[in-house]
Design an enzyme around this catalytic site. Structure first.
Site, PDB file in Angstrom:
ATOM      1  N   HIS A  18       0.966  -1.178  -0.110  1.00 25.86           N
ATOM      2  CA  HIS A  18      -0.079   0.143   0.068  1.00 25.86           C
ATOM      3  C   HIS A  18       0.831   1.154  -0.103  1.00 25.86           C
ATOM      4  O   HIS A  18       1.955   1.266   0.105  1.00 25.86           O
ATOM      5  CB  HIS A  18      -0.997   0.011   1.220  1.00 25.86           C
ATOM      6  CG  HIS A  18      -0.321  -0.170   2.437  1.00 25.86           C
ATOM      7  ND1 HIS A  18       0.507   0.747   3.008  1.00 25.86           N
ATOM      8  CD2 HIS A  18      -0.598  -0.993   3.486  1.00 25.86           C
ATOM      9  CE1 HIS A  18       0.896   0.507   4.429  1.00 25.86           C
ATOM     10  NE2 HIS A  18       0.228  -0.862   4.497  1.00 25.86           N
ATOM     11  N   HIS A  21       3.996   1.448   2.535  1.00 25.33           N
ATOM     12  CA  HIS A  21       5.162   0.731   2.100  1.00 25.33           C
ATOM     13  C   HIS A  21       5.867   1.441   1.063  1.00 25.33           C
ATOM     14  O   HIS A  21       6.973   1.616   1.040  1.00 25.33           O
ATOM     15  CB  HIS A  21       4.882  -0.767   1.590  1.00 25.33           C
ATOM     16  CG  HIS A  21       4.012  -1.377   2.430  1.00 25.33           C
ATOM     17  ND1 HIS A  21       2.766  -2.039   2.283  1.00 25.33           N
ATOM     18  CD2 HIS A  21       4.342  -1.963   3.583  1.00 25.33           C
ATOM     19  CE1 HIS A  21       2.197  -2.552   3.112  1.00 25.33           C
ATOM     20  NE2 HIS A  21       3.249  -2.901   4.078  1.00 25.33           N
ATOM     21  N   CYS A 126       1.785  -9.955  20.571  1.00 21.23           N
ATOM     22  CA  CYS A 126       0.671  -9.461  19.576  1.00 21.23           C
ATOM     23  C   CYS A 126       1.348 -10.151  18.380  1.00 21.23           C
ATOM     24  O   CYS A 126       2.354  -9.955  17.738  1.00 21.23           O
ATOM     25  CB  CYS A 126       0.948  -8.027  19.274  1.00 21.23           C
ATOM     26  SG  CYS A 126       0.073  -7.395  17.863  1.00 21.23           S
ATOM     27  N   CYS A 129       2.349  -7.508  15.340  1.00 24.37           N
ATOM     28  CA  CYS A 129       3.615  -7.156  15.494  1.00 24.37           C
ATOM     29  C   CYS A 129       4.704  -7.909  15.479  1.00 24.37           C
ATOM     30  O   CYS A 129       5.908  -7.802  15.355  1.00 24.37           O
ATOM     31  CB  CYS A 129       3.553  -6.391  16.937  1.00 24.37           C
ATOM     32  SG  CYS A 129       2.817  -5.061  17.210  1.00 24.37           S
ATOM     33  N   CYS A 143      -2.792  -4.656  22.029  1.00 24.82           N
ATOM     34  CA  CYS A 143      -1.807  -4.210  21.411  1.00 24.82           C
ATOM     35  C   CYS A 143      -1.890  -2.485  21.197  1.00 24.82           C
ATOM     36  O   CYS A 143      -3.022  -1.973  20.531  1.00 24.82           O
ATOM     37  CB  CYS A 143      -1.482  -4.826  20.318  1.00 24.82           C
ATOM     38  SG  CYS A 143      -0.438  -3.890  19.138  1.00 24.82           S
ATOM     39  N   HIS A 146      -1.987  -2.293  17.058  1.00 21.58           N
ATOM     40  CA  HIS A 146      -2.882  -3.005  16.285  1.00 21.58           C
ATOM     41  C   HIS A 146      -4.439  -2.789  16.962  1.00 21.58           C
ATOM     42  O   HIS A 146      -5.241  -3.172  16.379  1.00 21.58           O
ATOM     43  CB  HIS A 146      -2.647  -4.087  15.788  1.00 21.58           C
ATOM     44  CG  HIS A 146      -1.429  -4.349  14.972  1.00 21.58           C
ATOM     45  ND1 HIS A 146      -0.070  -4.380  15.534  1.00 21.58           N
ATOM     46  CD2 HIS A 146      -1.375  -4.199  13.831  1.00 21.58           C
ATOM     47  CE1 HIS A 146       0.741  -4.327  14.589  1.00 21.58           C
ATOM     48  NE2 HIS A 146       0.159  -4.321  13.157  1.00 21.58           N
ATOM     49  N   LYS A 294      -3.769   5.566  10.933  1.00 22.39           N
ATOM     50  CA  LYS A 294      -2.614   4.415  10.431  1.00 22.39           C
ATOM     51  C   LYS A 294      -3.452   3.507   9.406  1.00 22.39           C
ATOM     52  O   LYS A 294      -4.380   3.080   9.752  1.00 22.39           O
ATOM     53  CB  LYS A 294      -1.869   3.833  11.323  1.00 22.39           C
ATOM     54  CG  LYS A 294      -0.617   3.074  10.562  1.00 22.39           C
ATOM     55  CD  LYS A 294       0.541   2.707  11.685  1.00 22.39           C
ATOM     56  CE  LYS A 294       1.570   2.134  10.939  1.00 22.39           C
ATOM     57  NZ  LYS A 294       1.584   0.594  10.603  1.00 22.39           N
ATOM     58  N   LYS A 297      -5.331  -3.148   7.473  1.00 24.82           N
ATOM     59  CA  LYS A 297      -6.194  -4.195   6.800  1.00 24.82           C
ATOM     60  C   LYS A 297      -7.351  -4.204   7.470  1.00 24.82           C
ATOM     61  O   LYS A 297      -8.468  -4.119   6.966  1.00 24.82           O
ATOM     62  CB  LYS A 297      -5.638  -5.566   6.729  1.00 24.82           C
ATOM     63  CG  LYS A 297      -5.539  -6.336   5.582  1.00 24.82           C
ATOM     64  CD  LYS A 297      -4.902  -7.361   4.940  1.00 24.82           C
ATOM     65  CE  LYS A 297      -4.680  -8.595   6.036  1.00 24.82           C
ATOM     66  NZ  LYS A 297      -3.932  -9.681   5.359  1.00 24.82           N
TER      67      LYS A 297
HETATM   68  N1  MSP Z   1       8.800  -7.089   8.450  1.00 24.41           N
HETATM   69  C1  MSP Z   1       8.932  -5.922   9.333  1.00 24.41           C
HETATM   70  C2  MSP Z   1      10.134  -5.197   8.942  1.00 24.41           C
HETATM   71  C3  MSP Z   1      11.435  -6.075   9.167  1.00 24.41           C
HETATM   72  S1  MSP Z   1      12.880  -5.111   8.792  1.00 24.41           S
HETATM   73  C4  MSP Z   1      14.027  -6.004   9.033  1.00 24.41           C
HETATM   74  C5  MSP Z   1       7.706  -5.167   9.199  1.00 24.41           C
HETATM   75  N2  MSP Z   1       6.980  -5.002   8.031  1.00 24.41           N
HETATM   76  S2  MSP Z   1       5.770  -4.239   7.377  1.00 24.41           S
HETATM   77  O1  MSP Z   1       5.438  -4.850   6.176  1.00 24.41           O
HETATM   78  O2  MSP Z   1       4.878  -3.952   8.538  1.00 24.41           O
HETATM   79  O3  MSP Z   1       6.772  -2.847   6.968  1.00 24.41           O
HETATM   80  C6  MSP Z   1       6.756  -1.802   7.850  1.00 24.41           C
HETATM   81  C7  MSP Z   1       7.250  -0.483   7.374  1.00 24.41           C
HETATM   82  O4  MSP Z   1       6.629  -0.120   6.193  1.00 24.41           O
HETATM   83  C8  MSP Z   1       7.272   0.731   8.022  1.00 24.41           C
HETATM   84  O5  MSP Z   1       8.470   0.686   8.876  1.00 24.41           O
HETATM   85  C9  MSP Z   1       7.567   1.730   7.093  1.00 24.41           C
HETATM   86  O6  MSP Z   1       8.925   1.617   6.296  1.00 24.41           O
HETATM   87  C10 MSP Z   1       6.701   1.188   5.916  1.00 24.41           C
HETATM   88  N3  MSP Z   1       5.203   1.657   6.160  1.00 24.41           N
HETATM   89  C11 MSP Z   1       4.002   0.889   6.299  1.00 24.41           C
HETATM   90  N4  MSP Z   1       2.946   1.569   6.669  1.00 24.41           N
HETATM   91  C12 MSP Z   1       3.303   2.805   6.791  1.00 24.41           C
HETATM   92  C13 MSP Z   1       2.674   3.978   6.816  1.00 24.41           C
HETATM   93  N5  MSP Z   1       1.392   4.025   6.953  1.00 24.41           N
HETATM   94  N6  MSP Z   1       3.395   5.139   6.804  1.00 24.41           N
HETATM   95  C14 MSP Z   1       4.644   5.301   6.510  1.00 24.41           C
HETATM   96  N7  MSP Z   1       5.341   4.034   6.342  1.00 24.41           N
HETATM   97  C15 MSP Z   1       4.706   2.859   6.423  1.00 24.41           C
HETATM   98  O7  MSP Z   1       7.430  -4.225   9.949  1.00 24.41           O
END
Ligand code: MSP
Length: 501
Positions: A18, A21, A126, A129, A143, A146, A294, A297
């Protein structure tokens, strides 16, 4: 040649890509592209995090194996990054053998160095997380991120002696304020350490979907302790020591604040435990919110990049997210805001400048772009904006860098408005004004190319230049006077047609 190694978090494969990411990935891409312009040997890594209970459960719910789940979703991330013109040099998946090797090598070292021991753990977990919480972290027993119920888990497992690293971490934060930026995020990390670090459990016997613990294969490493190591895997840790030694000291990790604790506290401690001396630079941004919340899903408020690319084009998309939020604080995304910014910065400013220049050159200069004046009043504007943009990119502030770049465009539109070349007779005066404007377009196209690589290639060609702005080298290419003149200017459709609200 200086090196630059930049990473994004590796994304979980239980969720589709999304705009959140994409936000981090885009920043990584723009920084990598900027460093390539500087002539740095650049390596940009992204990938997917494929182990752990969350993935196993999602796979179960979908009636497929965890690897099938990982294959499918990992592919969706690759497709999303292709759509957004992301120039990653590698895409790592934690299920790859190279990664298993690196994880086992690094954690075996930590074990051999006495930083890993066996114990019993009971904690509040959680699943979303993939992390344990203390009672005091919970909000209404749930959590804090979440807002879902936590589970009590009891396990026999291996512990990482995190508590042994508090002093070294604080010393690092203090000795090198650049280690974690912005400052507020470094203070947050220091706060976590000062509150007291407990040892953390790093293995599980309850699940099998993970990297086996090499000295006790009934255990797999808990997903976070496998995932963080991806950054080392991709530059040869465990397989190519020479390559690792070259790249590792130049590492910058990008991430959002949700995973600050893992990256700014646990990961540096793990590296120290494994005897790796150089610690990465960490750049931590806030959340991109939708309607003040934030994305998740469960809240059904996720936006896929493809939805917006359809309306704004890839470069319109990229520009917006790089320009709209400053790196650090949270920012709220709105579709209306995206239209306003697109129309003002791209349609009215950059698009309009290109349109005006090609129209006037066609009418007054027989379609041939003149050379700029060396004493143009715009030369100083470009030099000052270049310095600001370069400093901003170096400080991981893409939004500030683009704002500086757009200052040049605005000033040049004002310059045209004042001189009104469209009212001039063909001749040297008109040529001089148009040469200046073309020189501005040349420089702006280079400076904006990390944000809008596709559109900048088009502008480059339209003003008669061959090759691509990405082949230029800074700072030399930003010096005033590089537009040679005598080139055929191509008139074309507006590059950024206005969008209606
Ligand atoms: N898999 C772990 C990260 C492991 S790194 C060794 C994880 N994955 S995640 O799919 O949840 O991705 C989290 C990251 O995605 C956030 O730290 C950020 O970089 C990005 N983001 C996901 N949603 C976001 C927002 N709503 N806003 C900004 N960044 C976001 O955590």
């Amino acid at each position: 040649m200086p090196r630059y190694y930049v990473t994004t978090p590796i994304y979980y494969v239980n969720d589709a890509p999304h705009i959140g990411h994409a936000y981090t990935t885009l920043i990584g891409d723009a920084l990598a592209r900027w460093h390539r312009l500087l002539g740095d040997d650049t390596f940009f890594l992204t990938g997917t995090d494929e182990h752990g209970l969350k993935i196993q459960r999602t796979a179960d719910a979908n009636g497929i194996t965890p690897l099938e789940q990982a294959d499918r979703t990992s592919e969706r991330f690759r497709e999303a990054w292709k759509l957004l013109d992301i120039s990653n040099d590698d895409f790592i998946r934690t299920t790859e053998p190279r990664h298993h090797l690196a994880v086992q090598t690094l954690l075996q070292k930590a074990y051999d160095n006495g930083y890993v021991y066996r114990g019993t753990y009971e904690g509040l977990y959680c699943v979303a997380c993939e992390g344990y919480y203390n009672e005091s972290d919970l909000v209404d027993g749930r959590c804090p991120i979440h807002k879902t119920p936590v589970e009590t888990l009891v396990e026999e497992n291996y512990f990482f002696r995190l508590s042994a690293f508090a002093d070294r971490l604080l010393a690092w934060f203090e000795a090198d304020p650049d280690c974690i930026q912005p400052d507020g995020k470094r203070n947050e990390a220091a706060g976590i350490v000062r509150q007291g670090l407990e040892d953390v459990s790093i293995s599980r016997t309850s699940i099998s979907w993970g990297v086996p613990v090499p000295w006790d294969p009934g255990h797999v490493f808990y997903v976070w302790y496998d995932a963080l190591i991806n950054y080392a895997t991709a530059v040869g840790y465990g397989s190519d020591p020479e390559r690792f030694a070259e790249w590792w000291p130049e590492t910058t990790h990008l991430l959002a604040k949700d995973i600050l604790r893992f990256h700014c506290v646990y990961w540096p401690a793990m590296l120290m435990a494994a005897g790796i001396e150089n610690l990465p630079k960490l750049r931590v941004h806030g959340f991109l919110l939708v309607g003040g919340e934030k994305m998740s899903k469960t809240r059904l408020n996720q936006i896929a990049p493809s939805d917006l690319v359809e309306d704004f084009g890839v470069d319109g998309y990229r520009y917006h997210f790089l320009r709209d939020n400053s790196f650090g604080p949270d920012g709220d995304f709105s579709y209306e805001g995206m239209i306003v910014r697109y129309n003002s910065d791209l349609a009215n400013n950059l698009g309009n400048l290109l349109q005006r220049v090609s129209t006037v050159v066609a009418k007054k200069c027989a379609g041939i772009g003149p050379a700029p004046r060396m004493d143009s009043p715009l030369a100083g504007v470009v030099a000052a904006a270049y310095n600001d943009a370069a400093a901003a990119w170096a400080n991981t502030q893409p939004s500030v860098a683009l704002e500086a770049t757009w200052r040049i465009i605005r000033e040049t539109n004002d310059y045209l408005q004042t001189n009104e070349p469209w009212k001039m007779e063909p001749g040297p005066e008109c040529d001089a004004v148009m040469g200046d404007a073309l020189e501005v377009l040349r420089v702006v196209t280079i400076l904006a190319s990390p944000a809008m690589p596709g559109a900048c290639d088009v502008i480059w060609r339209r003003i008669g230049l061959s090759g691509s702005p990405r082949d230029e080298r800074l700072p030399a290419a930003a010096a005033w006077g590089g537009y040679p003149g005598g080139l055929v200017i191509e008139a074309g459709d507006p590059l950024f047609p206005r969008r209606k609200a």
